[in-house]
Write a protein that holds these residues in place. Structure first.
Motif, PDB file in Angstrom:
ATOM      1  N   ALA A 307       0.722  -1.144  -0.124  1.00  0.00           N
ATOM      2  CA  ALA A 307      -0.045  -0.058   0.171  1.00  0.00           C
ATOM      3  C   ALA A 307       0.793   1.194  -0.120  1.00  0.00           C
ATOM      4  CB  ALA A 307      -0.848   0.002   1.234  1.00  0.00           C
ATOM      5  N   ASN A 308       0.295   2.071  -0.773  1.00  0.00           N
ATOM      6  CA  ASN A 308       1.166   3.349  -0.722  1.00  0.00           C
ATOM      7  C   ASN A 308       0.213   4.561  -0.040  1.00  0.00           C
ATOM      8  OD1 ASN A 308       3.503   2.638  -2.214  1.00  0.00           O
ATOM      9  ND2 ASN A 308       1.906   2.817  -4.077  1.00  0.00           N
ATOM     10  N   ASP A 309       0.813   5.849   0.182  1.00  0.00           N
ATOM     11  CA  ASP A 309       0.074   6.739   0.597  1.00  0.00           C
ATOM     12  C   ASP A 309      -1.449   7.122   0.166  1.00  0.00           C
ATOM     13  OD1 ASP A 309      -0.752   8.538   2.820  1.00  0.00           O
ATOM     14  OD2 ASP A 309       0.789  10.239   2.172  1.00  0.00           O
ATOM     15  N   GLN A 310      -2.249   7.303   0.853  1.00  0.00           N
ATOM     16  CA  GLN A 310      -3.728   7.425   0.270  1.00  0.00           C
ATOM     17  C   GLN A 310      -4.582   7.932   1.285  1.00  0.00           C
ATOM     18  OE1 GLN A 310      -5.677   3.051   1.072  1.00  0.00           O
ATOM     19  NE2 GLN A 310      -3.372   3.019   0.643  1.00  0.00           N
ATOM     20  N   LYS A 311      -5.766   8.785   0.877  1.00  0.00           N
ATOM     21  CA  LYS A 311      -6.974   8.929   1.563  1.00  0.00           C
ATOM     22  C   LYS A 311      -7.062   8.144   2.660  1.00  0.00           C
ATOM     23  CE  LYS A 311      -7.438  13.163  -0.541  1.00  0.00           C
ATOM     24  NZ  LYS A 311      -7.153  14.500   0.382  1.00  0.00           N
TER      25      LYS A 311
END
Length: 466
Positions: A307-311
């Motif tokens: 996972a990468n940065d996200q809302k």
């Protein structure tokens, strides 16, 4: 096949039954556990594996030593009460009340809310050979974890969709994960190791002896969850064996997802690790040791999601609903159907092993009395490593030839001050004992530190009993 079934059972038990334990090392080494993990100069024969292989080069110990069962488990927290921690261990199926969920959301807002691991040496053998030195082999299963949550993460974990950050965030102004959860860490790993170690004496002078050693391990990755959130930086990935029975939903049909299936143990990663060390004996009493362990890396390539940065995603559930914390928290932070992150399938990921620097000094006044100081420093921050430097002082005392008592004072590594205690029955060929990393943690409610280790089939032939 027997080892694979044992690993599968242990892995499933740790996550499924949520039997937490202490995120330290050597818990399957019951003699070291009685000294709180102080072992760099104490450990001998196969128990030197993963600690300091140079100790295999010592002379005067057992000619042959072997075991077919040493296990250990423990748990520690700097924010939970003793009663709360014990309920996670003894009552995993008990449902949480609304009041308990609120209390735990507050308690888990800590850098060291929970540290746990369970270690098991299924079999091990060490022999002393002329000219060559000491050689040891073993199979060991290591399970370790660390939980540190900021307020938002703790609220989400126990309050789910009703966490305050969801209700106070204006529509269309949802923060990024790295903004909302900064300072959060959720780490868990299960590794199955096959070890080979060797140590030999390099110098043998009247008042100075120097030994060196090296170790190699082939590592099977059974499962890992590694989530670390800092401002502007999210590192999150998970790779779990089929033994954990994760429901991957529609992700399983993605051609980029290397789905591993099966009923038993199916490793989802593999790697190679190395240990190096030196040990010195100065005069008749002083022992010194220095080692670097777990040098190397793993490649995770089965059931791998990143996972990468996200809302920030809003949970659909009410969060953790029972004291089966490890399983439910892993599903929320990892790849369950109601995961906090939007994970993407990946082909492989390389991750360092939990490398440590160990240094120790000991004074062996006689075969009945030995004291030592240890410092163990994590050299990286990967899942399975110590969260901070461990410092300890340990003592072994034999009031009788058949009895050895161990204790000490330890601190660091994400835990508070602790007083270990170990009792070992000793003969010229057999040892059996029980120990705890902190006898005070069994009795007090402040900073509980619960652990137990046992060895029931440890044999030593030839040489002197230690």
């Amino acid at each position: 096949m027997m080892i694979s079934r044992f690993v599968a059972a242990l892995a499933a038990g740790v996550l499924g039954a949520a039997a937490p334990a202490l995120a330290q090392n050597e818990l399957s080494n019951f003699t070291a556990t009685g000294r709180g993990g102080v072992a760099t100069t104490f450990a001998s024969d196969y128990q030197a594996i993963g600690i300091n292989p140079a100790n295999l080069g010592r002379v005067g110990g057992a000619t042959v030593a072997f075991t077919i069962g040493e296990v250990g488990a423990g748990a520690a927290s700097q924010s939970l009460t003793r009663q709360q921690l014990r309920r996670f261990i003894t009552n995993p199926n008990e449902q949480l009340t609304a009041a308990e969920k609120q209390t735990l959301a507050t308690a888990f807002n800590s850098d060291n809310a929970l540290n746990f691991n369970a270690d098991a040496t299924t079999l091990a053998l060490a022999v002393q050979l002329p000219v060559i030195g000491g050689v040891a082999i073993s199979n060991r299963v290591r399970t370790a974890g660390h939980v540190g949550l900021n307020k938002n993460a703790a609220d989400i974990l126990f309050l789910g969709r009703d966490a305050p950050i969801y209700t106070t965030t204006a529509a269309g102004n949802v923060p990024l994960v790295t903004e909302a959860l900064a300072g959060t860490e959720m780490q868990f790993s299960v590794l199955n190791e096959f070890n080979l170690a060797w140590g030999t004496r390099l110098l043998d002078l009247p008042l100075f002896q120097l030994s060196a050693g090296a170790g190699y391990r082939y590592v099977q990755g059974v499962g890992i969850v590694d989530v670390r959130v800092q401002p502007g930086n999210l590192q999150a990935y998970t790779s779990m064996s089929p033994v954990f029975d994760i429901d991957y939903g529609t992700v399983a049909s993605n051609p980029s997802f290397n789905l591993r299936t099966g009923n038993g143990l199916s490793p989802v990663g593999k790697g190679h690790g190395f240990d190096v060390g030196v040990a010195a004996e100065v005069g008749k009493a002083l022992r010194l040791g220095l080692a670097v362990t777990d040098i190397g890396h793993m490649t995770w390539n089965g059931n791998l999601l990143t996972a990468n940065d996200q809302k920030l995603k809003r949970l659909k559930s009410n969060g953790v609903e029972s004291y089966n914390f490890v399983k439910e928290a892993a599903e929320i932070f990892a790849s369950g159907s109601d995961s906090l992150f939007q994970y993407q399938p990946s082909q492989d990921r390389r991750a360092d092993l939990p490398t440590k620097l160990r240094a120790g000094a000991g004074v062996r006044l006689s075969e009945y009395f030995e004291v030592g100081l240890d410092v163990t420093m994590p050299l990286n921050q990967v899942a399975g490593n110590l969260p901070s430097t461990f410092v300890g002082a340990g003592i072994d005392y034999k009031p009788a030839k058949w009895l050895r008592l161990s204790s000490g004072l330890t601190g660091g590594a994400g835990y508070g001050f602790s007083v270990p205690l170990g009792v070992t029955l000793v003969t010229s060929f057999y040892e059996a004992g029980l120990s705890t990393r902190d006898v005070a943690g069994l009795l007090t409610s402040e900073n509980p530190y619960l652990s137990v280790a046992g060895g029931f089939l440890r044999f030593k032939l030839g040489g002197k009993s230690q």
